[in-house]
Scaffold this active site. Structure first.
Site: not given
Ligand code: DX5
Ligand code: ZN
Length: 210
Positions: A34, A36, A38, A67, A69, A138
């Site tokens: 996964h 992320d 951002m 993912h 964001m 989420m």
């Molecule tokens: C948060 C991310 C998550 C994050 C989850 O905005 O989308 O993927 O890495 O981290 P944990 O598992 O530590 O909550």
């Molecule tokens: Zn994520």
């Protein structure tokens, strides 16, 4: 989809040792990686982008679960496809035309994912299911790892539980206890950052989620 997919979030990895930390979860039984992305606009944090995804593609055979964001995700569909993303998920709240974006993701050879933030009701995706391969619910406000799981968000999964051929993924605050709550509510894919990367026993942590 009987088995639970575990997708470690590399947000909690050591970015100076990313290859080591990806191979570590791969060897411990991770199903997807996964990633992320951002942009500092849609969420207050900035992480990584297309070039890093491209480099990760060269060092793992696991599917890349990306993912986004970010604002204007439609601008980045082709670059992420070329970089090797397998699943591309954007936020419902970031766009005006989710159907077109979902279709464009599939046309670019990826699975199409759409995510909802904690305050978004699950019914906003009604009418889009034919175009969706993955729904990401989420269970924290997006932007940072290591936050506390919001149980009422996991309950939104119930709205989707009769859908066929759509992955139901949860992200935020997942550990062995909260994973049970998520799966009971219908999740079949679990993202976990802190829980997996802070564990002394990586394989034990991944197994506990499965
Ligand atoms: C948060 C991310 C998550 C994050 C989850 O905005 O989308 O993927 O890495 O981290 P944990 O598992 O530590 O909550
Ligand atoms: Zn994520």
């Amino acid at each position: 989809m009987n088995n639970i997919i575990v997708a470690p979030s590399i947000l909690s990895a050591d970015f100076a040792n990313l290859e080591r930390d990806i191979k570590k979860v791969e060897a411990a039984g991770a199903d997807w990686i996964h990633i992320d992305v951002m942009d500092g606009h849609f969420v207050p944090n900035i992480t990584i982008g297309v070039p890093v995804v491209k480099s990760i593609k060269n060092i793992t055979k696991l599917p890349l679960d990306v993912h986004l964001m970010i604002e204007n995700p439609e601008k980045y569909i082709e670059p992420f496809a070329q970089a090797g993303a397998d699943i591309l998920t954007f936020h419902y709240e970031a766009v005006k035309n989710p159907k077109e974006i979902l279709q464009k993701i599939r046309l670019n050879g990826m699975k199409a994912g759409i995510s909802i933030k904690p305050k978004t009701t699950p019914d906003v995706l009604d009418g889009l299911y034919d175009y969706i391969d993955l729904i990401l619910v989420m269970t924290v406000e997006p932007g940072f790892g290591g936050q506390k799981f919001m149980e009422d968000c996991a309950e939104k999964l119930q709205h989707y539980k009769n859908l066929k051929n759509i992955y139901l993924e949860v992200d935020g605050g997942i550990n062995a206890q909260t994973a049970k709550i998520a799966v009971t509510n219908g999740a079949n894919a679990l993202v976990a950052g802190n829980y997996i990367y802070n564990a002394d026993d990586t394989q034990g942590a991944i197994n506990s989620l499965k």
